[in-house]
Each structure stands twice: as C-alpha cells, then as structure tokens.
Design an enzyme around this catalytic site. Structure first.
Site, PDB file in Angstrom:
ATOM      1  N   ASP A   1      46.475 -20.919 -19.110  1.00 32.01           N
ATOM      2  CA  ASP A   1      45.091 -21.231 -19.491  1.00 32.01           C
ATOM      3  C   ASP A   1      44.733 -20.733 -20.881  1.00 32.01           C
ATOM      4  OD1 ASP A   1      44.829 -22.294 -16.972  1.00 32.01           O
ATOM      5  OD2 ASP A   1      43.734 -20.596 -16.139  1.00 32.01           O
TER       6      ASP A   1
ATOM      7  N   GLY B   1      42.755 -24.400 -15.404  1.00 34.09           N
ATOM      8  CA  GLY B   1      41.709 -23.788 -16.225  1.00 34.09           C
ATOM      9  C   GLY B   1      40.683 -23.164 -15.314  1.00 34.09           C
TER      10      GLY B   1
END
Length: 431
Positions: A204, A248
């Site tokens: 991420d 994410g």
C-alpha cells in the site's frame, strides 16, 4: 509537521572499530552523511536563519569501519504480514550480501515470521545459501512463509540468544517494524549486541517518512491488466461499468497511481476521500454515475479496499491476527448498490466486477521494483554490520536512508487531498 533533529537519531550498539572487509574501491559513506527531511529551499533557509540544525535522515550505505566482526556473526531473516511482490528478492540479496560481501558464515531463514522465533511452534529454521536462494526472485510469495499475530518478545529474544544471532532482519509492514522495535528494546535491556533492522514491505506504500516501498510499482503495473479488462467489458456492453477493487486498507496510493497509469479510469475511490452514494452535491457518487451513463454509456471505476467504510450499517468490528481492522467489502457493496440504483430508475446497466487483491500481491516483482529490492537489502546489511539497530531502511529524495522505527511507525502515510498527486487524479477523472 514540526520535526526535531532528535527524531532522526539512529541507535548504535557501540563504536565501529573494525575495518570493513569490502573492496577498498567501494564507495564508502561518511558516518556523518545525511539527507535533509525538508526539500523546500525556504524552509531550509529558515532553519539556517534561526541557527537550528536541519532535521535529516542518516544516509544509508557501506561504512569503512564496522561494528560486528563478520567471522563471528550469525544472521537471521524473517518475513511477516501479508504477501507482497519482491519478498524473495530481498531474501536473496540479504543472503548474497551477508555471505558474499561480508563473509558471514551462517544466515538462517526463520520460518513463518515471528512465529518461527517461538520454540513452541516447532518450526526449525533453514540455512540460507547462495545455492538455495539463487533463483527465488523468479517466484512470488516468500520461501520462508509468513504469518500474522503477536509473539512474546522475551521468548523471541531468548531464541536469538540460544542461536547466537547478532544480526536480525525483519521484512514487513508497520506491525512487523513495531515488533522489531520491541525486540531491539529487549535486547538493549539485556545488554545484547543485536542489530535489528526492519525492511519496509507494504504494497500500500503507507509507511511514513519513506517515499516508496518495494512491491508498490509492481502492484500498480499488475492493476493495469485488470483495468484494461474492465475497460473492455465496460465498452463491450450498453451502459457497461467495469468495477475494479484494489488493495489499500487505509491509504489509496495503488488506486491513485493506477488511475494515472490507465487514463480510461473514470472514478477513483480512496479511503482518504469521503463520499456518499445518493443525494446531491459533488460527493454523491450514484447521481454522477447516472449522468455519465447518459452521456457516454460506459465507465471504469477503481476502488481501494478501505474506501467508503462509512457507508456500511453499524457492524461489529473484526480484526486480523495482527490487530488490523478487517474492512467490509466495498467492492461488493458498490456493485450491488449500482445495480439497485439503476434498476430503481429503470435504466439498463451491466456491471462487471474485478477483485485484484491476491492476484496482485502474490506474484514476483519486476523491473525497477526488483532493483529497488536488491538495494534495500544491501543497505540493510551495511547498516547492521555498522552496528545500527532499531531502524528501518528507507528511501527519501532519491537516496536510501536510515529511519528510526519509532519515526516510521508514528503514523500511517496517506494521500494528501491537496497534493499534486490527488490534483492530477481529479483532473483525469469525473468524480
């Protein structure tokens, strides 16, 4: 954010008094070399005007004088947390740098993360060699296995003592780094000379004071295949919508970069930006989507897994073994809500849903990402041999750096909605 020079200081086990065994032609780094935290000339001038020391990261790289005697060293490597492209690359280059450049006689691979440092797990370590790591960079995942969950710090340090480990490399995200910090603190409390180095692994790209982490570029590139498929599906049907869910959890960097890399993406939804489904105004998603369907009759949408969590009804919170909040599936929610909304308006819609998560994170890395992995690993070894500990190998302003774990894990890095990155995303999308 106001920073102090003390925030950047790296703990050292002692004076580096031994000559490095590296080739004398090596580009050794001076122990006082630094990389400024601020790159803005006005801010730097302000520090100088006030007579203050400029906050700066210690520059990574090989030192001419080292702390640990390589011939007496034993190293251990572990991978923890979720999978990420490049894990095997880092393992390979840690091994080759330790054994090939510094002639460290034994490098252990600890199996299944920190669990392997608990003897109750009965997970015997493996010995890493040039032979058994030669081609592992071609594989996805990690040859050592990974795991989540906490282990007793005292037990783990006991294991390191029994194995005579004095170099420990922990590859993982912020949770892995926090555990590495606890080990470093316990080793210090016991008076043990163990260098504990964390290598940041987060697909991420959400670790603070590090401008990028390995696996991220590969993840963005891998998303392109799904985005292309979503675009083809959207254009291949009347009022077609290609919906792509990407990783994410708290930060939407993959979604944002994938949007800019694939300019046919029309909607980018990230955790940092709140939005509603219905209603009026610029943050109402479904009315905007209806308007686009009436004009274009197709759309491509990318959504980070942590986006839109406020849209779910109050549900009991669930956490994984590492204590991370398990998010509700925003991709499924959006798919169903889009269909319901268009059906209510008696408008035909064809939604095709793509969930990329495991396909993206479980493959090998490539290109510049692979080079980045190699250099992270090499600099991690240089730092450990020089006697640094309780630190993360970072990257800042085109330089590899030493970052205190406490600084790197202070807060999670997120997209600044006033940044050039998000301005570019908004300019290329319609929401």
């Amino acid at each position: 954010m106001t920073m102090d020079i003390k925030d950047f200081q790296i703990p050292r086990l002692g004076r580096a008094q031994l000559d490095s065994p590296l080739d004398p032609s090596t580009a050794f780094i001076d122990d006082g070399a630094t990389v400024a935290y601020d790159s803005d000339a006005a801010k730097l001038a302000e520090y100088v005007r006030k007579g203050k020391t400029i906050p700066a990261f210690e520059l990574a790289g090989p030192r001419a004088r080292i702390y640990h005697d390589p011939s007496w060293c034993k190293a251990a490597v572990l991978t923890a947390g979720g999978l990420c492209p490049g894990l095997n690359d880092v393992i390979k280059f840690l091994t080759s740098t330790l054994r090939g450049q510094y002639k460290v006689p034994i490098v252990y691979g600890i199996r299944y993360g920190y669990r392997g440092l608990n003897p109750a797990s009965k997970l015997a370590p493996i010995v890493l060699t040039d032979e058994n790591t030669d081609d592992i960079h071609e594989q996805g995942g990690t040859i050592l296995g990974s795991s989540r969950g906490e282990e007793d710090t005292g037990v783990m340090v006991d294991t390191l003592m029994r194995m005579n480990i004095n170099l420990l490399f922990c590859i993982g995200g912020d949770g892995t780094a926090r555990c590495a910090h606890d080990i470093a603190m316990e080793a210090q409390r016991r008076g043990l000379s163990i260098s504990v180095i964390s290598i940041p692994k987060t697909i991420d790209n959400d670790i603070s004071f590090i401008d990028k982490s390995f696996g991220f570029e590969t993840a963005v590139a891998a998303c392109s295949r799904f985005a292309s498929g979503a675009n083809n599906e959207a254009k291949g049907a009347y009022n077609g919508i290609g919906l792509v869910r990407v990783m994410g959890r708290d930060s939407g960097f993959i979604a944002a970069y994938a949007t800019l890399a694939n300019s046919y993406i029309n909607y980018c939804l990230v955790p940092e930006r709140k939005f509603t489904l219905e209603g009026e105004g610029p943050d109402a998603l479904l009315p905007n989507l209806v308007e686009r369907m009436n004009r274009k009759h197709h759309a491509v949408m990318i959504v980070a897994e942590g986006a839109g969590q406020e849209l779910f009804d109050k549900l009991p919170e669930m956490h994984d073994a590492s204590g991370n909040l398990i998010h509700n599936d925003i991709g499924i929610l959006l798919r169903d809500k889009i269909r319901e909304h268009f059906k209510k308006l008696d408008i035909e819609v064809n939604v095709k849903y793509f969930d990329t998560s495991y396909a993206v994170r479980s493959g090998p890395c490539h290109g510049a990402d692979a080079v980045f992995c190699a250099m992270l690993a090499q600099n991690a070894v240089h730092a450990a041999m020089a006697g640094r500990t309780d630190m993360v190998i970072g990257h800042w302003g085109d330089h590899f750096t030493h970052v205190p774990i406490a600084l790197a894990t202070r807060e999670r890095k997120k997209i600044d909605l006033h940044s050039q990155l998000w301005t570019s995303v908004r300019a290329s999308t319609c929401f």
